[in-house]
Design a protein around this motif. Sequence first.
Motif, PDB file in Angstrom:
ATOM      1  N   PHE A 122     -38.352 -22.332 -43.302  1.00 12.82           N
ATOM      2  CA  PHE A 122     -38.632 -20.957 -43.715  1.00 12.82           C
ATOM      3  C   PHE A 122     -40.018 -20.904 -44.349  1.00 12.82           C
ATOM      4  O   PHE A 122     -40.264 -21.534 -45.382  1.00 12.82           O
ATOM      5  CB  PHE A 122     -37.564 -20.507 -44.720  1.00 12.82           C
ATOM      6  CG  PHE A 122     -37.817 -19.158 -45.345  1.00 12.82           C
ATOM      7  CD1 PHE A 122     -37.752 -18.004 -44.587  1.00 12.82           C
ATOM      8  CD2 PHE A 122     -38.101 -19.049 -46.706  1.00 12.82           C
ATOM      9  CE1 PHE A 122     -37.973 -16.753 -45.169  1.00 12.82           C
ATOM     10  CE2 PHE A 122     -38.309 -17.810 -47.297  1.00 12.82           C
ATOM     11  CZ  PHE A 122     -38.249 -16.663 -46.519  1.00 12.82           C
ATOM     12  N   ASP A 123     -40.925 -20.164 -43.745  1.00 15.65           N
ATOM     13  CA  ASP A 123     -42.302 -20.088 -44.234  1.00 15.65           C
ATOM     14  C   ASP A 123     -42.878 -18.711 -43.911  1.00 15.65           C
ATOM     15  O   ASP A 123     -43.429 -18.495 -42.834  1.00 15.65           O
ATOM     16  CB  ASP A 123     -43.160 -21.183 -43.598  1.00 15.65           C
ATOM     17  CG  ASP A 123     -44.601 -21.132 -44.084  1.00 15.65           C
ATOM     18  OD1 ASP A 123     -44.901 -20.358 -45.015  1.00 15.65           O
ATOM     19  OD2 ASP A 123     -45.432 -21.873 -43.521  1.00 15.65           O
ATOM     20  N   PRO A 124     -42.755 -17.756 -44.827  1.00 11.76           N
ATOM     21  CA  PRO A 124     -43.269 -16.405 -44.558  1.00 11.76           C
ATOM     22  C   PRO A 124     -44.758 -16.359 -44.255  1.00 11.76           C
ATOM     23  O   PRO A 124     -45.216 -15.447 -43.546  1.00 11.76           O
ATOM     24  CB  PRO A 124     -42.949 -15.647 -45.852  1.00 11.76           C
ATOM     25  CG  PRO A 124     -41.801 -16.388 -46.459  1.00 11.76           C
ATOM     26  CD  PRO A 124     -42.050 -17.824 -46.120  1.00 11.76           C
ATOM     27  N   ASP A 125     -45.525 -17.345 -44.746  1.00 14.14           N
ATOM     28  CA  ASP A 125     -46.966 -17.306 -44.519  1.00 14.14           C
ATOM     29  C   ASP A 125     -47.354 -17.552 -43.067  1.00 14.14           C
ATOM     30  O   ASP A 125     -48.531 -17.406 -42.711  1.00 14.14           O
ATOM     31  CB  ASP A 125     -47.671 -18.318 -45.427  1.00 14.14           C
ATOM     32  CG  ASP A 125     -47.719 -17.842 -46.877  1.00 14.14           C
ATOM     33  OD1 ASP A 125     -47.750 -16.610 -47.084  1.00 14.14           O
ATOM     34  OD2 ASP A 125     -47.697 -18.678 -47.790  1.00 14.14           O
ATOM     35  N   ARG A 126     -46.395 -17.896 -42.218  1.00 12.44           N
ATOM     36  CA  ARG A 126     -46.679 -17.945 -40.772  1.00 12.44           C
ATOM     37  C   ARG A 126     -47.194 -16.591 -40.280  1.00 12.44           C
ATOM     38  O   ARG A 126     -47.875 -16.518 -39.251  1.00 12.44           O
ATOM     39  CB  ARG A 126     -45.397 -18.246 -39.987  1.00 12.44           C
ATOM     40  CG  ARG A 126     -44.717 -19.537 -40.273  1.00 12.44           C
ATOM     41  CD  ARG A 126     -43.456 -19.616 -39.417  1.00 12.44           C
ATOM     42  NE  ARG A 126     -42.543 -20.639 -39.859  1.00 12.44           N
ATOM     43  CZ  ARG A 126     -42.627 -21.927 -39.541  1.00 12.44           C
ATOM     44  NH1 ARG A 126     -43.623 -22.322 -38.774  1.00 12.44           N
ATOM     45  NH2 ARG A 126     -41.743 -22.787 -39.973  1.00 12.44           N
ATOM     46  N   PHE A 127     -46.816 -15.531 -40.977  1.00 13.78           N
ATOM     47  CA  PHE A 127     -47.168 -14.188 -40.528  1.00 13.78           C
ATOM     48  C   PHE A 127     -48.382 -13.626 -41.272  1.00 13.78           C
ATOM     49  O   PHE A 127     -48.592 -12.417 -41.279  1.00 13.78           O
ATOM     50  CB  PHE A 127     -45.957 -13.265 -40.644  1.00 13.78           C
ATOM     51  CG  PHE A 127     -44.902 -13.598 -39.634  1.00 13.78           C
ATOM     52  CD1 PHE A 127     -44.958 -13.080 -38.352  1.00 13.78           C
ATOM     53  CD2 PHE A 127     -43.864 -14.473 -39.946  1.00 13.78           C
ATOM     54  CE1 PHE A 127     -44.004 -13.406 -37.402  1.00 13.78           C
ATOM     55  CE2 PHE A 127     -42.900 -14.813 -39.004  1.00 13.78           C
ATOM     56  CZ  PHE A 127     -42.975 -14.275 -37.724  1.00 13.78           C
ATOM     57  N   ALA A 128     -49.161 -14.516 -41.875  1.00 14.31           N
ATOM     58  CA  ALA A 128     -50.467 -14.087 -42.365  1.00 14.31           C
ATOM     59  C   ALA A 128     -51.269 -13.563 -41.176  1.00 14.31           C
ATOM     60  O   ALA A 128     -51.130 -14.063 -40.054  1.00 14.31           O
ATOM     61  CB  ALA A 128     -51.186 -15.255 -43.029  1.00 14.31           C
ATOM     62  N   PRO A 129     -52.104 -12.551 -41.375  1.00 11.04           N
ATOM     63  CA  PRO A 129     -52.767 -11.884 -40.239  1.00 11.04           C
ATOM     64  C   PRO A 129     -53.502 -12.815 -39.299  1.00 11.04           C
ATOM     65  O   PRO A 129     -53.408 -12.661 -38.071  1.00 11.04           O
ATOM     66  CB  PRO A 129     -53.715 -10.902 -40.933  1.00 11.04           C
ATOM     67  CG  PRO A 129     -53.068 -10.607 -42.242  1.00 11.04           C
ATOM     68  CD  PRO A 129     -52.407 -11.878 -42.660  1.00 11.04           C
ATOM     69  N   ASP A 130     -54.225 -13.820 -39.817  1.00  7.53           N
ATOM     70  CA  ASP A 130     -54.994 -14.689 -38.925  1.00  7.53           C
ATOM     71  C   ASP A 130     -54.086 -15.566 -38.076  1.00  7.53           C
ATOM     72  O   ASP A 130     -54.341 -15.776 -36.881  1.00  7.53           O
ATOM     73  CB  ASP A 130     -55.980 -15.534 -39.727  1.00  7.53           C
ATOM     74  CG  ASP A 130     -55.304 -16.368 -40.809  1.00  7.53           C
ATOM     75  OD1 ASP A 130     -54.208 -15.983 -41.270  1.00  7.53           O
ATOM     76  OD2 ASP A 130     -55.873 -17.407 -41.199  1.00  7.53           O
ATOM     77  N   LEU A 131     -53.008 -16.069 -38.661  1.00  6.46           N
ATOM     78  CA  LEU A 131     -52.069 -16.899 -37.893  1.00  6.46           C
ATOM     79  C   LEU A 131     -51.307 -16.062 -36.883  1.00  6.46           C
ATOM     80  O   LEU A 131     -51.061 -16.498 -35.748  1.00  6.46           O
ATOM     81  CB  LEU A 131     -51.098 -17.601 -38.842  1.00  6.46           C
ATOM     82  CG  LEU A 131     -51.708 -18.615 -39.804  1.00  6.46           C
ATOM     83  CD1 LEU A 131     -50.636 -19.196 -40.712  1.00  6.46           C
ATOM     84  CD2 LEU A 131     -52.421 -19.721 -39.043  1.00  6.46           C
TER      85      LEU A 131
END
Length: 457
Positions: free
Chosen positions: A370-379
């Motif tokens: 579980f890693d919400p930062d996968r959906f940072a805009p650049d990624l």
Amino acid sequence: MSKQAPLVAGHPLLGSLPDLRDDTLGAYLRARRDHGDVVRFEAGPPGLRASLYAVFSADGVQQILGTEASNFRKENDVYTEIRESIGNGLLTSQDEEYIRQRRMIQPLFTRRRVDAYAGAVHDEATATAHRWTTASGNVVDVVPEMAEFALRSVTRILFGSDIESAVDVVRRNFPVIGESVLRRGVAPLRIPRTWPTPANRRTATAQRELYAICDRIIAERTAAGHDDSGDMISLLIGARDEDGSALDADSVRDQVLVFLLAGHETTATALAFGLHLLARHPDAQHAARAEVDAVLDGRPASAADLERLPYLTRVFKEAMRLYPSVAIMGRRSVADSEVCGFHIPGGSDVYVSPWVTQRHPDYWENPDAFDPDRFAPDLEAARPRYAWFPFGGGPRSCIGQYFAMLEGIIGLATFLQSYEFAAVDAEVPLELGMTMRAAGPARVRLTRRPSSGEAAA
């Protein structure tokens, strides 16, 4: 020259039927791991054996749902069963009928129109959070709780003041319909619905009750003429095509049943797992709550806040990546085609799977984490479009996608304002019906947060 898709080994007599029946999601994951992005299953006994293809790459999914959607149609047995159960609404209609329905209904799902539903969603979330103040041992199972919250939200939006008469009917009968669709949709032989078996009688009773509550409310709204109630049934009755034609009463009912299915079962799954994942990951929960507190400062969440809650949005997207409500989507090919270099014959059942593609190691590092930062805009921008597709895609993409995001984010924000969550159950078993859902409890322990007034005191 296209190749033959690799065959997944199965039982000598029944082929892959036992694996697909007993552990569908696991069978799909193993097939991709062992054989690659396009595979072929043979399922069923000799004489009744069926071939089906599964496609797992983002490029292959885009071809099936997007660029070549006209060659991959909703004509398999599962969609036939859905049509027989809840009518021919947006979920199942095709060709000119689908285009007509979509054109008439699209104005009901503009951002401005959906934003107007935010108050109803917040009110139901607040009522849910208040009910938890009396939870035994300060523990709740978020699976039935989110099912109830999502059901009440969408029923209120659809039926307005008739919510109480409709909620119980939907709550009791949709699970019966879902079980029937799955059982009959995958059966090698389907007995006629008219045969008076116990299962057929249960399904017929559930269908009659669902149809009756919708038909009664539609008739009452139609008899009342134009009103400004704003509920979706009234808007559907008032919808007009370019030539001025309206949906007849049966067509309105078909759309209502589709919205009930899509608006409560799918969002409920995403919300339940979103809350449970936050309960299991205190750092992510702390970050999400800090954002909610900073943006809202104790006031109710509104539609305008969605863009101001980027981390909470990432949490919800990551919950839908790991636990997509529609884990497998089926189509039937019209003509021979080539997908990722493999031949798929015309007339074949073809499946794509958010469950598998959204765990594909080519697109997702450490995919089970579980890693919400996968959906940072650049990624997010760097990944293929169809590496994440919980709402489908192409011309059949979900018309209610924005509503689902609004419901989910306002719900999570409201719950985080009221409580801290700690997981009681570490793992949650899954089951497949018309949608994927939890088969066991996802309990969390609640710690009530002081309101702004209490904190000031």
